[in-house]
Design an enzyme around this catalytic site. Sequence first.
Site, PDB file in Angstrom:
ATOM      1  N   CYS A  85      30.970  37.575  41.892  1.00  0.00           N
ATOM      2  CA  CYS A  85      30.237  36.939  40.795  1.00  0.00           C
ATOM      3  C   CYS A  85      29.097  36.082  41.327  1.00  0.00           C
ATOM      4  O   CYS A  85      28.096  35.877  40.637  1.00  0.00           O
ATOM      5  CB  CYS A  85      31.178  36.117  39.926  1.00  0.00           C
ATOM      6  N   HIS A 124      34.424  30.556  39.840  1.00  0.00           N
ATOM      7  CA  HIS A 124      33.684  31.680  39.270  1.00  0.00           C
ATOM      8  C   HIS A 124      32.248  31.239  38.997  1.00  0.00           C
ATOM      9  O   HIS A 124      31.981  30.073  38.711  1.00  0.00           O
ATOM     10  CB  HIS A 124      34.360  32.121  37.965  1.00  0.00           C
TER      11      HIS A 124
END
Length: 996
Positions: A454, A827
């Site tokens: 990510c 994330h």
Amino acid sequence: MDKILEAVVMSSYPNNVKQGLVRRVIEAAKQPMDSEQCWSMLELSTKLYLTGDTKYKREIGKEVLEVYGHYHPEEFEEFFNVRFLLSLLQEGYGPLGKRSHYVLDYIQLGLQFVLESPSANSIFSLLRIEVLRKVCERPSPKQCAKISKLLAQHPQCIPTGKHQLLFCQQLIRCIGHFQCVSEGEEEIMEFLEQVNKVSGLLQRIWRTQTSAILPSLKELFTIISSTEEQEAPSNALASVVQFVPLELMDGVIRNLTNDDSITDVQMMMAIGRMIDWVSWPLGKNIDKWIIALLKGLAAVKKFSILIEVTLSKIEKVFSKLLYPIVREGALSVLQYMLLSFQHSHEAFHLLLPHIPRLVTSLKKEDSNSAASSLEQLAELIHCMFFRFSGFPDLYEPVLEAIKALPIPNEDRIKHLLGQNAWTSQKNELACFYPRLASKSETGKIGLINLGNTCYMNSIIQSLFMASDFRHSVLNLTEGNSQPLMTKLQWLFAFLEHSQRPVISPESFLSASWPPWFTPGAQQDCSEYLKYLLDRLHEEEKTGKRIYQKLKESSLMSQAVEHHYLNKTLIEKMFGGKMMTKIRCLKCLNVSSREEAFTDLSLAFPPSDRNVRGSTSILPVEEIGPQFIEPPENAGQLMGSPWIQRKAAMASDHAAPSVSVEKLRFQEPGEAANPICGNDAGVDADKDPLSTSGEQACAPKDSRSVPDLINYFLSPERLTAENKYHCEKCASLQDAEKVAELTEGPHYLILTLLRFSFDPRTMKRKKILDNVSIPVVLKLPILVAPEETEEVCRRGKDGAVPGSGFVTVVYDLCSVVVHSGISSESGHYYCYSRECTDTDPHGQPRDGVPKPASDKQLDFEIQWYLFNDTRVSFSSFESVSNVTSFFPKDTAYVLFYRQRPGRQSCLLHEALAEAGRLHGEPSLHKDLMEAISKDNILFLQEQEKEARNRAAYISALPKSPLWWRDLDRDKDDDSSSGGCSPAAGGGGSSSFHGLVF
């Protein structure tokens, strides 16, 4: 005597009178009598018991039979013979069309009086065959329960050997056909009792004959995996599984999941129907079997089945949490389904609209079961927030609903996620994720997460949304000798022109991967961005120039070409320059060095350092950084307006702080005036360099991006261990260092240094301070005095005559957010928009684009939220408030785009001119053909997937409209008693909806 009894029973006397007369007849029957009279009485009592139209008549028939069986055993045995029983079982009793329903009850009643008779074995042999035949005829639940009751009381009648296996299998098939036709609560309870009796018989057989278990389970699986049944098998089959010993579970699941003869459609059908069993109120261990089969499928990598079943069933399982009687099992299955579905947010997001209503209902129920379930549900939701961060708009209502519930710590969350994932290698799921779907309504394309990538996806999307950079990359010629830039060009081209909803950046990942990164581990997106830009810059320096095409098409003037030919694309787009000056406080000698940068790393000031003014106006544009007056003696150091810099340790003591605009470089004896000759203490609203910037509202004690830039540009004292070696003094001396921006980049990249080393814990920690982000940023750039005068005459950039600084305006275009508390985990996702130079409604005048107004730039340009594969519309409000709602989600890397001005006019005009003549960048032939072929392939994949999904869906069991459970008005308190979702009770209709 039989005539008397019949006359009494058929008479119109009151029941109490009849009862007295019948009692006399029964007492007389206890006396010895001839065989013929016994037969007559037995025939009459059999008739009353089997065909009596009232319960009273059947009770009389039963009493008489019991008396004759007890007092006249020989006659009873002769009457209750094999031939008579065979006739009853095969032909029934009574007139045609009105056969008695009590034959099995009658036989069970009579068997107790012939157990010791010579004919007993013959009767048992007959019943073993007949009960098997009866079961094969698929009797009703009531008749099946009677057979089970008969065999439970007289196990000698249970079929043996091969017939026993067949009997068990056929009994399971009977259960599979059970349906409750009534919705009344009493009838439902009766139905559940009947099912329990039948499954209890299977348990009795399995206890004595364990060899019958596996053939029975095989038959069960055949039923639930069948794709040919018109109606879905009954959920009553759940009652069978509860009696299977758990020690057999591993072997059974292993055999099922490794059986090549079972097709994917059959397996999906079976697991789907098993998941429906969570609504069966009498099932024990059902959740354990469901979870075991799901784990078994994951072990053999049957991910397509797991994905389809999870997405089609998870909402139904969730709806069962409303019912206390099945809540525990449903919650167990839900937990596994969500915690194992870690490759995509799709399953969790299906539940988001339902969660607030369920939480409200459970709070209203106010029971121990509801309280426990709420805590477990909140823990599960926080796990999903942690795993699939980056959806603040979607999560806000859910977060509001569970805000009063306990929050698990990160170790607990990581334990749950690590314990339940289908596979630790996420790329094994790449071919299944995401399911084929239409392109996002935004028209943008997502990027597949290839295993904690990510950080790369967010950077790629931010660079892609930097439209000037994207156009330059797409305009590259085919033979540019820049392999990494070519891969980026292909990736950008597919993001621009592909028909797919998502694409895989695998090729670019392998080409741009920093060699020290650990595969599969989370990385720092800022570190990756620096490495990527440096690689692209060094690659182009080999001699290939990005503007070769513009030169060949004579779109650039000689002056522009001369100015930019020696710059790489990275320098043109992201390169800026900064002058670092160090002044010796003894001899006042100043040394300076200019260096290039592609991003500014902004540290956080110490907690005791206040760099904000009393106003929300951007402090960075108020005045340029200046040196403070050197102290005349060492005693002045503590009282000097020295502000500590970034490297200060917690043990250092900061001197009194002053506002940035008061810091300046003075010659000895000179009045304390700014370089431009104006008063540095002038009001901000009167200072030409401090025009109001548009900024997000922030809490009183929060930081802002201008605060961090001011801190970056503020003077730093070099003393003690950090003394400066002055060449003039030829020794270490106290000094002051200051940084001044001398050239603003086209795209300004700001990295907020949120990860710091904590000497107490010896670990890196994350600074979670909320930082308000201005949508418009005004940055002071130091220029030569003659340039400043020229700019002032032209009326551009807000320059102050003689000040040496001009204000360069930047518009926010991307924000990369890090969700988590560590740089090694969490994330990344990003908010982005495309900033342009021209008014979307205005036309160019005299070949010069018309600048967009601040209002149009800030509010008319659409924001997007890029979160791996998901792309959605967003807003600057969401960007501003994300940390307020989700404290672990903090802005980390910011992209600003420079508005047209003195410093960027040549590049802006060249880009604008090229854009007007060429419109959208034209791709070279090979790239266009590759995109075209892939689009055709995608359409073919969609067609194939549609066929497969149609086959799956047509094979799925047609279940009731389960979503009505969630759509009911839980505030309606008119129902009471029973099993309502709100208080452990409810009407019969809700109970029927639960079970069936």
